[in-house]
Design a protein around this motif. Sequence first.
Motif, PDB file in Angstrom:
ATOM      1  N   VAL A  56       0.842  -1.211   0.000  1.00 28.63           N
ATOM      2  CA  VAL A  56       0.000   0.000   0.000  1.00 28.63           C
ATOM      3  C   VAL A  56       0.870   1.250   0.000  1.00 28.63           C
ATOM      4  O   VAL A  56       0.603   2.222  -0.739  1.00 28.63           O
ATOM      5  CB  VAL A  56      -0.940  -0.009   1.228  1.00 28.63           C
ATOM      6  CG1 VAL A  56      -1.719   1.303   1.333  1.00 28.63           C
ATOM      7  CG2 VAL A  56      -1.896  -1.175   1.135  1.00 28.63           C
ATOM      8  N   ALA A  57       1.930   1.252   0.791  1.00 27.61           N
ATOM      9  CA  ALA A  57       2.794   2.436   0.867  1.00 27.61           C
ATOM     10  C   ALA A  57       3.511   2.693  -0.441  1.00 27.61           C
ATOM     11  O   ALA A  57       3.850   3.843  -0.760  1.00 27.61           O
ATOM     12  CB  ALA A  57       3.797   2.258   2.005  1.00 27.61           C
ATOM     13  N   ALA A  58       3.729   1.644  -1.238  1.00 19.62           N
ATOM     14  CA  ALA A  58       4.447   1.817  -2.503  1.00 19.62           C
ATOM     15  C   ALA A  58       3.644   2.621  -3.528  1.00 19.62           C
ATOM     16  O   ALA A  58       4.202   3.125  -4.519  1.00 19.62           O
ATOM     17  CB  ALA A  58       4.812   0.456  -3.084  1.00 19.62           C
ATOM     18  N   THR A  59       2.339   2.787  -3.321  1.00 14.88           N
ATOM     19  CA  THR A  59       1.502   3.541  -4.268  1.00 14.88           C
ATOM     20  C   THR A  59       1.558   5.049  -4.036  1.00 14.88           C
ATOM     21  O   THR A  59       0.958   5.821  -4.792  1.00 14.88           O
ATOM     22  CB  THR A  59       0.038   3.070  -4.157  1.00 14.88           C
ATOM     23  OG1 THR A  59      -0.444   3.331  -2.831  1.00 14.88           O
ATOM     24  CG2 THR A  59      -0.069   1.592  -4.459  1.00 14.88           C
ATOM     25  N   TYR A  60       2.243   5.456  -2.974  1.00 18.71           N
ATOM     26  CA  TYR A  60       2.320   6.894  -2.691  1.00 18.71           C
ATOM     27  C   TYR A  60       3.387   7.526  -3.567  1.00 18.71           C
ATOM     28  O   TYR A  60       4.534   7.069  -3.623  1.00 18.71           O
ATOM     29  CB  TYR A  60       2.641   7.121  -1.218  1.00 18.71           C
ATOM     30  CG  TYR A  60       2.920   8.563  -0.856  1.00 18.71           C
ATOM     31  CD1 TYR A  60       1.876   9.488  -0.805  1.00 18.71           C
ATOM     32  CD2 TYR A  60       4.222   8.999  -0.593  1.00 18.71           C
ATOM     33  CE1 TYR A  60       2.117  10.820  -0.485  1.00 18.71           C
ATOM     34  CE2 TYR A  60       4.470  10.314  -0.272  1.00 18.71           C
ATOM     35  CZ  TYR A  60       3.420  11.222  -0.225  1.00 18.71           C
ATOM     36  OH  TYR A  60       3.683  12.551   0.077  1.00 18.71           O
ATOM     37  N   GLY A  61       2.977   8.610  -4.281  1.00 19.15           N
ATOM     38  CA  GLY A  61       3.927   9.369  -5.073  1.00 19.15           C
ATOM     39  C   GLY A  61       4.263  10.672  -4.365  1.00 19.15           C
ATOM     40  O   GLY A  61       3.603  11.073  -3.391  1.00 19.15           O
ATOM     41  N   ALA A  62       5.282  11.334  -4.834  1.00 17.83           N
ATOM     42  CA  ALA A  62       5.703  12.584  -4.202  1.00 17.83           C
ATOM     43  C   ALA A  62       4.574  13.612  -4.264  1.00 17.83           C
ATOM     44  O   ALA A  62       4.131  13.985  -5.359  1.00 17.83           O
ATOM     45  CB  ALA A  62       6.964  13.118  -4.873  1.00 17.83           C
ATOM     46  N   ASN A  63       4.126  14.021  -3.064  1.00 16.31           N
ATOM     47  CA  ASN A  63       3.067  15.025  -2.941  1.00 16.31           C
ATOM     48  C   ASN A  63       1.790  14.644  -3.699  1.00 16.31           C
ATOM     49  O   ASN A  63       1.042  15.510  -4.168  1.00 16.31           O
ATOM     50  CB  ASN A  63       3.548  16.405  -3.436  1.00 16.31           C
ATOM     51  CG  ASN A  63       4.730  16.916  -2.623  1.00 16.31           C
ATOM     52  OD1 ASN A  63       4.771  16.746  -1.404  1.00 16.31           O
ATOM     53  ND2 ASN A  63       5.708  17.527  -3.309  1.00 16.31           N
ATOM     54  N   ASP A  64       1.558  13.335  -3.852  1.00 14.00           N
ATOM     55  CA  ASP A  64       0.362  12.857  -4.563  1.00 14.00           C
ATOM     56  C   ASP A  64      -0.295  11.779  -3.716  1.00 14.00           C
ATOM     57  O   ASP A  64       0.212  10.652  -3.625  1.00 14.00           O
ATOM     58  CB  ASP A  64       0.738  12.328  -5.945  1.00 14.00           C
ATOM     59  CG  ASP A  64      -0.503  11.912  -6.741  1.00 14.00           C
ATOM     60  OD1 ASP A  64      -1.625  12.200  -6.270  1.00 14.00           O
ATOM     61  OD2 ASP A  64      -0.341  11.307  -7.819  1.00 14.00           O
ATOM     62  N   LEU A  65      -1.419  12.136  -3.072  1.00  9.06           N
ATOM     63  CA  LEU A  65      -2.097  11.189  -2.190  1.00  9.06           C
ATOM     64  C   LEU A  65      -3.200  10.416  -2.892  1.00  9.06           C
ATOM     65  O   LEU A  65      -3.769   9.496  -2.302  1.00  9.06           O
ATOM     66  CB  LEU A  65      -2.707  11.939  -1.001  1.00  9.06           C
ATOM     67  CG  LEU A  65      -1.732  12.424   0.080  1.00  9.06           C
ATOM     68  CD1 LEU A  65      -2.495  13.247   1.117  1.00  9.06           C
ATOM     69  CD2 LEU A  65      -1.026  11.263   0.737  1.00  9.06           C
ATOM     70  N   ASP A  66      -3.520  10.816  -4.140  1.00  4.44           N
ATOM     71  CA  ASP A  66      -4.678  10.197  -4.786  1.00  4.44           C
ATOM     72  C   ASP A  66      -4.529   8.683  -4.928  1.00  4.44           C
ATOM     73  O   ASP A  66      -5.449   7.912  -4.601  1.00  4.44           O
ATOM     74  CB  ASP A  66      -4.906  10.838  -6.163  1.00  4.44           C
ATOM     75  CG  ASP A  66      -5.313  12.301  -6.046  1.00  4.44           C
ATOM     76  OD1 ASP A  66      -5.812  12.669  -4.942  1.00  4.44           O
ATOM     77  OD2 ASP A  66      -5.116  13.052  -7.015  1.00  4.44           O
ATOM     78  N   ASP A  67      -3.374   8.252  -5.414  1.00  6.61           N
ATOM     79  CA  ASP A  67      -3.173   6.794  -5.594  1.00  6.61           C
ATOM     80  C   ASP A  67      -3.188   6.074  -4.246  1.00  6.61           C
ATOM     81  O   ASP A  67      -3.742   4.979  -4.127  1.00  6.61           O
ATOM     82  CB  ASP A  67      -1.842   6.540  -6.304  1.00  6.61           C
ATOM     83  CG  ASP A  67      -1.878   6.968  -7.757  1.00  6.61           C
ATOM     84  OD1 ASP A  67      -2.997   7.119  -8.291  1.00  6.61           O
ATOM     85  OD2 ASP A  67      -0.796   7.146  -8.348  1.00  6.61           O
ATOM     86  N   LEU A  68      -2.591   6.686  -3.239  1.00  5.84           N
ATOM     87  CA  LEU A  68      -2.561   6.066  -1.919  1.00  5.84           C
ATOM     88  C   LEU A  68      -3.970   5.975  -1.342  1.00  5.84           C
ATOM     89  O   LEU A  68      -4.359   4.930  -0.801  1.00  5.84           O
ATOM     90  CB  LEU A  68      -1.660   6.863  -0.981  1.00  5.84           C
ATOM     91  CG  LEU A  68      -1.534   6.336   0.459  1.00  5.84           C
ATOM     92  CD1 LEU A  68      -0.989   4.916   0.464  1.00  5.84           C
ATOM     93  CD2 LEU A  68      -0.626   7.262   1.295  1.00  5.84           C
ATOM     94  N   ILE A  69      -4.764   7.068  -1.497  1.00  2.00           N
ATOM     95  CA  ILE A  69      -6.140   7.054  -0.994  1.00  2.00           C
ATOM     96  C   ILE A  69      -6.970   6.007  -1.718  1.00  2.00           C
ATOM     97  O   ILE A  69      -7.733   5.247  -1.105  1.00  2.00           O
ATOM     98  CB  ILE A  69      -6.763   8.457  -1.133  1.00  2.00           C
ATOM     99  CG1 ILE A  69      -6.063   9.432  -0.180  1.00  2.00           C
ATOM    100  CG2 ILE A  69      -8.255   8.405  -0.844  1.00  2.00           C
ATOM    101  CD1 ILE A  69      -6.501  10.878  -0.361  1.00  2.00           C
TER     102      ILE A  69
END
Length: 332
Positions: A56-69
């Motif tokens: 799940v943490a690997a989906t976080y991009g720099a300053n981009d929470l959309d994929d993580l959410i």
Amino acid sequence: MPNFRLFRSTPFRLALTFAFLFVLAFIVSGGIVYRLMSLDLADRLDESIRETYSVVAATYGANDLDDLIATVDSHSKISTKKEQLYSLTGSNGKHLAGNFIATALPEGFSIVSTQTPEVTSDARYRAYSGSIGGNNLTIAFSLSETEELETIVLMSFGWGTLIVTGLAVIGGALLASRVQRRLDGIAATMVDVSHGRLSARIPLTGNGDDIDVVSSQVNAALDRLSALVDGMKQVSANIAHDLKTPLNRLQMILGTAIAKAELGQTVTDELAEARAEGLEINETFDALLRIAQIEAGARKARFSDLDLNSVVDAIVEVYADVAEDDGKSLSA
């Protein structure tokens, strides 16, 4: 009464001791296995939580929470029975995604109880929290399966302990009763022997165990005792036979003396013969007494060294002429 005697018997007590030690070893080994299994299940659960957290943490991009959410929400929707809980909160504590709200959880692993209406209040979870870009991500896996499996194993172990204890006690009682019957056979034989039935012998099973060995030795001792008693009976019969003749002669001599005395004749010769017969009987008794004392070891203190050469020379000197008259020679 036989059961009461069995409970007091040494074999049964030894069987109970063995059963206790066996059950104790079973409990200790079972406890160790249960503890190792519990630790292994906990390690496996922690590993699964870490792997899920990493995915799940690997989906976080720099300053981009959309994929993580989106990832947290998709995982939350998959877990319809709330076996897995996900929570994503912002740096300001605002709930961003997930199927529960994690508050005041330390980083790393912890045990939490949820307040989600869909989950019972006593549900416990193993949670892992970490910071991702200033946001807090918490993933929790239910402990219900692990606890249920531990409960099943613990109950199985409890039933197994009861079964093993019952089998150990019953098996010990059966073995003890078998040994006790053999000991009772030995005791019954000894009672028969004490009552004069010297022909009684301890029954043997033929398996060659220690009880059979001891029983064989006791039977051999009884054989020797029976032979000694028979020998004593034979000796008594021989003594009676040897004493009967001089006693009969003594009775005849005394009868003759009485008859002469009634006729007024002298009985000096008869009295002398009676005295000689009495001395012979006395010598016979003395010899028997000496034999008994020698066999009992009472006269060994009076023993002394003897030169057998002089005895042999004396025998040769006496019988050499007899052998020569018979056309033979005797030498030593």
